[in-house]
Design an enzyme around this catalytic site. Structure first.
Site, mmCIF file in Angstrom:
data_model
loop_
_atom_site.group_PDB
_atom_site.id
_atom_site.type_symbol
_atom_site.label_atom_id
_atom_site.label_comp_id
_atom_site.label_asym_id
_atom_site.label_seq_id
_atom_site.Cartn_x
_atom_site.Cartn_y
_atom_site.Cartn_z
ATOM 1 N N HIS A 162 38.196 -97.794 3.352
ATOM 2 C CA HIS A 162 39.017 -98.335 2.265
ATOM 3 C C HIS A 162 38.532 -99.712 1.842
ATOM 4 O O HIS A 162 38.596 -100.062 0.656
ATOM 5 C CB HIS A 162 40.484 -98.399 2.705
ATOM 6 N N CYS A 163 38.037 -100.489 2.795
ATOM 7 C CA CYS A 163 37.586 -101.860 2.518
ATOM 8 C C CYS A 163 36.442 -101.917 1.513
ATOM 9 O O CYS A 163 36.255 -102.934 0.844
ATOM 10 C CB CYS A 163 37.128 -102.537 3.799
ATOM 11 N N ILE A 164 35.650 -100.856 1.428
ATOM 12 C CA ILE A 164 34.420 -100.908 0.623
ATOM 13 C C ILE A 164 34.512 -100.087 -0.654
ATOM 14 O O ILE A 164 33.508 -99.924 -1.354
ATOM 15 C CB ILE A 164 33.197 -100.473 1.453
ATOM 16 N N ASN A 187 42.544 -96.844 7.411
ATOM 17 C CA ASN A 187 41.638 -97.400 6.418
ATOM 18 C C ASN A 187 40.814 -96.287 5.756
ATOM 19 O O ASN A 187 39.606 -96.392 5.577
ATOM 20 C CB ASN A 187 40.714 -98.443 7.063
ATOM 21 N N ARG A 194 36.729 -103.523 -2.387
ATOM 22 C CA ARG A 194 38.191 -103.444 -2.400
ATOM 23 C C ARG A 194 38.806 -104.809 -2.659
ATOM 24 O O ARG A 194 39.824 -104.913 -3.342
ATOM 25 C CB ARG A 194 38.690 -102.883 -1.059
#
Length: 350
Positions: free
Chosen positions: A337-339, A287, A95
């Site tokens: 969401h971060c990945i 997230n 992300r």
């Protein structure tokens, strides 16, 4: 090819719910970072990543960048419909280090390569700073470079001209010393088609210890234009509760690019799942990731997962809610969401 200037204002970043051609991810392989830095076992983090990737692959193609040293493990855990792309990388937060895809009505698809400096120089990034360009080259797409230090997790867009970000990230001296809000807004306008940037305080006093300095994807997320899911806590007396209140206050006062005030839907964090031994535990249900026809939701094996799933089902009618256990990833400070990073389908629909 990388272009450093993009003066055509018709380029725009679609909302996450626009149809995707694929989802991009990066496989975790750096044992020292995960085990010494975050105190989690790399093999268990890899299992979390694989669960997320395999869940998304039910709904759309997944392109997984894999360091050559970790290909065997990635092949063992990722389904056969996940494309593995060998490339040397430092870390696994696609992300943030991956491209932000943009569209143009005549010119099609391209991407923005932000100046990635690992959240203000907090980690090695000599390989990851070029990840966006490599991904776009893989697709044969134009790459628009910029001197702005930014990460994909620091911005949310509604596809109608509105962008939400945090002051604690983009105005942080560890990213963009001496750069003004107006200068940043001009870059968002030129590269992403943004006409209204909404600034939240984020985490100015660094009370969470989050290495991102307060990414917006841990604060709120669009359900649709004018409607936001916002991170909420039931512990009203904690230092984090004050961060939540200040960000919520900013959202209540804000108006989007169309002049609308926001409908705010509370999504209470997974406080019961928090491992007190973790340096930073990502307990934010905001997230989540919007895939084609689905919401890939962070889950922790607690009762709050069910409540969060109900809220998301109401916010996203017609999409399947898919909870995915990420306790080890969360212990390492990250969420779904971060990945992940969406690649819009072209031509753009809707």
């Amino acid at each position: 090819m990388q272009h450093n200037n993009n003066h055509n204002s018709a380029w725009m970043m679609p909302a996450e719910w626009a149809p995707h051609a694929a989802t991009w991810m990066v496989w975790p392989h750096n044992q020292a970072l995960w085990e010494s830095g975050w105190g989690v076992t790399l093999s268990q983090v890899q299992e979390d990543f694989a669960r997320v990737a395999n869940a998304i692959a039910r709904f759309e193609p997944v392109k997984m960048v894999v360091d050559p040293s970790a290909v065997t493990r990635a092949k063992a855990l990722c389904g056969p419909n996940i494309e593995l792309i060998e490339l040397a990388v430092n870390d696994s937060w696609c992300r943030d280090s991956g491209p932000s895809f943009v569209c143009h009505p005549q010119l099609g698809l391209a991407g923005v390569s932000w100046r990635f400096n690992a959240w203000g120089g907090k980690s090695a990034h000599d390989l990851d700073e070029s990840l966006a360009r490599h991904a776009l080259n893989q697709l044969g797409l134009e790459c628009f470079g910029t001197a702005l230090s930014n990460e994909g997790g620091a911005i949310h867009v509604d596809g109608e001209g509105t962008l939400i970000t945090t002051e604690s990230v983009l105005l942080n001296p560890n990213r963009n010393p001496g750069v003004s809000k107006a200068e940043i807004e001009e870059i968002f306008s030129r590269l992403l088609g943004v006409t209204k940037t909404i600034w939240l305080p984020g985490d100015p006093d660094y009370v969470t210890g989050d290495m991102t300095d307060g990414h917006v994807d841990g604060v709120c997320a669009f359900a649709r234009p004018g409607v936001l899911l916002v991170d909420a806590t039931r512990d009203k007396s904690s230092v984090y509760a004050e961060v939540v209140r200040e960000n919520r206050r900013a959202l209540q006062l804000a108006r989007d690019a169309k002049g609308r005030s926001f409908e705010l839907i509370e999504l209470y964090e997974a406080s019961e799942a928090v491992d007190t031994e973790a340096e930073v535990f990502c307990a934010s249900y905001t997230n989540f990731y919007i895939a084609n026809g689905a919401i890939i939701m962070p889950a922790y094996g607690i009762e709050a997962d069910n409540a969060a799933a109900e809220v998301l089902a109401q916010a996203f009618p017609g999409r399947e809610i898919v909870p995915v256990r990420i306790n080890h990833l969360a212990h390492g400070g990250g969420g779904v969401h971060c990945i992940t990073q969406q690649q819009p389908a072209w031509p753009l629909e809707g």
